[in-house]
Every structure is written in C-alpha cells, then in structure tokens.
Design an enzyme around this catalytic site. Sequence first.
Site, mmCIF file in Angstrom:
data_model
loop_
_atom_site.group_PDB
_atom_site.id
_atom_site.type_symbol
_atom_site.label_atom_id
_atom_site.label_comp_id
_atom_site.label_asym_id
_atom_site.label_seq_id
_atom_site.Cartn_x
_atom_site.Cartn_y
_atom_site.Cartn_z
ATOM 1 N N ASN A 1 46.129 50.499 38.176
ATOM 2 C CA ASN A 1 45.208 50.018 39.205
ATOM 3 C C ASN A 1 45.265 50.934 40.422
ATOM 4 O O ASN A 1 46.270 51.615 40.646
ATOM 5 C CB ASN A 1 45.574 48.599 39.632
ATOM 6 C CG ASN A 1 45.631 47.642 38.460
ATOM 7 O OD1 ASN A 1 44.650 47.024 38.101
ATOM 8 N ND2 ASN A 1 46.801 47.537 37.844
ATOM 9 N N THR A 2 44.200 50.915 41.210
ATOM 10 C CA THR A 2 44.145 51.760 42.403
ATOM 11 C C THR A 2 43.036 51.287 43.322
ATOM 12 O O THR A 2 41.962 50.923 42.860
ATOM 13 C CB THR A 2 43.852 53.238 42.040
ATOM 14 O OG1 THR A 2 44.925 53.761 41.266
ATOM 15 C CG2 THR A 2 43.727 54.093 43.283
#
Length: 459
Positions: free
Chosen positions: A277-278
């Site tokens: 995730n980011t």
Amino acid sequence: MDSSKKINLPIIFLISTLTAPLSWAAANQQDSLKPRINSKSERSLNYDWPIIKVGTGSYEEGPTGVTVFHFDRKVNVAVDVRGGGPGTVNAPYMDLGYDMAELDTVVFAGGSWYGLEATTAVATALKDDGLRDGDAFSLTPNIAMSVGSIIFDFGARRLNEIYPDKRLAQASYRAAKTGSFPLGPHGAGRSAVSGGLFGCNAFSGQGGAYREIGDIKIAAFTVVNSLGAIVDRKGKIAACYQGEGWPEKIDIAELLAKFPDNLTDWGDDQQQASSKNTTISLIVTNQKMSQAELKRLATQVHTSMGRGIQPFTTIFDGDVLYAVSTAELEENTMSSAVLGTVASEVMWDAILSSVPEQPKHAVANNRLSLNKKHLNKLTGEYTFSEFAQITISRDSSKLYAQATGLRDVFAIGRTTATELIPVSKNVFMVPGRYPLTLSFETTDELIINPGKWQQTARR
C-alpha cells in the site's frame, strides 16, 4: 567439472521453451496498449493557478495510470518519506536541502517499481522537447529534474500486470493543462484501494483541494492507496465493504478500540489485507519559503494526514509527500506554522475527495429460468492474461466458474467451482462481501465487474 555445478541443458531448454511464449505475450500486450489521456471525469477540482499544469493518462486494460504535475518554471521542493515500502526517484537528492529552484515535474504512477519508469521518462521528454538541456553547471542549471513515486496496484485487485510505461508518461506530460484536476479513479489512482487492514477494500483514487487566503495559494494533491481506512472529520469511515456481522453503523474509534478482536467477534472471516500500500501526495504554496521551512511544511502536512487515513504510514505503506514552493509571493505574509496548519486541512479535503462512488452488488433474479442451449453457448475457457484464466461450465440448468490459471479470479478460486447466480440472461453474480458480477458481452467476451474497474477476458 564439479558435479555441483553441472547444468542440465534439457531441463533449462524446456523451462525456457515453456516460459518464452508467456513472456512474449506479456510484452506484446504492453506494446499494443493505447494511452487514454485527460479523460473526462464525473468530478474535478477546478483551480486558478497557471503555473501548475496536470496531465493524467491511463491504460484502461489494466486499469492503471500516471499523473504528471508540470510547473511552468523551476521551483523549490522538499520531501518527507515514511512507511515501510516507499518507491521514489531522486528523494536522497532532495534531502540534501539545496536552496535552489531545480524542480520541473512531480510524477505519480501505478505499476509498483515498474512505474518508476514514468518519472525518468518525463525528464527525458523535457530534454527531447527542448525545454531543458544537459547543462547542470551554470549558475541557473537547466538540466531537467523530475521526481516521483509509485503505488502498488497489482495483486488481487486486477488480473494482469500492465504498468504505466514511458509512452503513457510522456503522452500525459505533453497533454498537461492547468485549471482542472480529475478526482477519483484517474491517473495514478486508477486502481487504488483503501482500508485493506479491516478488509474494507474500498475503491479509492486521486484527490485534490485548493484554497486561497488573501494572496496566498495552497493546493493539495494525493493518491490514496492506503492500508488504513479513509476517515472524515466526524470520524466516519468514508468507504468500506463491511463484513456481514459488522454493526450497521461504525466509526473509526469504535473499530480501532478493540481491534483486531472485534473482527473475530463480528464473524469476519473474509479479511483480505493487502501487504502492498502507498499514499503519495503533493502540497504546493505560492509563498516563498526557505528550504528548512519547506521541509517542515512537508513534515507537518504529512503528519496531519494520520487524521484522514487511519492507521497511516504502517510497515506495509510506502508514503511519500512532496512540498513545493513556487515563490511567486515574495512577502512572507503567513508564518510557516500557520501555513502548515491551513495546508493540513486542505490536504484532508484532498484525501476525502479521492473516494469515488463504490460499485454495488448485483441483485440476483431468483425467478429467472435459463435454457440449457443458451447456457451452453456461454461455456468454455476465457483468458484475462497469461496467468489468469477462468473456465465456465454447465451442470443441468446452472452455470459454474473455476479459475484455471496461476491465480484465483477474485472470489472464484482454483480448487472448486463457484456457482454463478443469474441476474439476467447474460449477467451473473457471486454472493459475498465484495461485488462480483460476470457479464457475457458476446459469445467470446466476458467482463467481470462491468464499469470503471472492469476486467475483460476473451475466449
């Protein structure tokens, strides 16, 4: 020859023979893609700031994309990097803190590490187009400086490994324009999701917000692809596919208070947290700031984002925020602390604006009866990509699906066949926590989840 170093040539030849067609197919698929640039959006941020031009592009077959922010002249930049898996270009250089306007573009892209190609591609486009050259040693360096970051948008969310490449990035850069920024599933946010920690797996995207206070301008842009959930100012989760046993109404404080035991108590056995995730963000102000102030602005705004995304900057997130000063306003009319506070609120607005309308579950038609002859026309093997295939079969008057490639096809697994419940003559659904609709568009084409995030297979 040492026996431990002997090479089994027949086996190597066999492996290369088997994998070559798959590798060729993947490369051929990438080369045949057509960029979709600055597509129309149901929602857009309108802003009055000519120095900021934005170009968005996507490969709808992914879907995945890229977002390019181009400044009409060189500007100052600082960066704040957090989380356990950031992917950036030129971040160490920015941290050296040179008080010099060098930045041309900020590039956000999907495609994980492969998407970093987009950042360097925009830099070479600046040179190829004659806007920059190779002179890095004059008093005013004219070499192109492009920085950027990526999000992970592979895995369970789509059935291919298409990535935003050089062609897409350069086309997006060359089509950049000022005054409008598409919100939701566009550009780098094309296949972003949020809330995987709680199994929400809600669609997200890119968000933006703009504010003027007197002569000061502040703009915030973000692509939210977070492990945590997006939260509004009242503590409500902005989007989430809740488990069947969840309370009807739940806010983030209640969810976190007894986490993770409460998910077990609610019978939540479908938690599907992504480990990749980011959230990547950009904050821009026209007030001139020293490099130290700009760095502090990046840190303050990035810290504040923990209110709008909970939890934030986990080991499974690669969060990055860029802070830019265009220095158009020479007078220091607002202290850096006050500016940072206002900018933090603008960024929260941007986070919330990233959330699109969520796809809804299809409604089964229990009265519908389909004849066997028609169902036979729908059976067969459909291919999404070199590693994702699905076989449709019939048993009596019912239709079934089973993944036959290297990976599951969303909730359709490889070990057992899944019954498809009819919605209409050519549309079927699979009950579950997340919407899963199968639409047979023609006798040779199957679309899963028709709409903005559809995946297409052909027989």
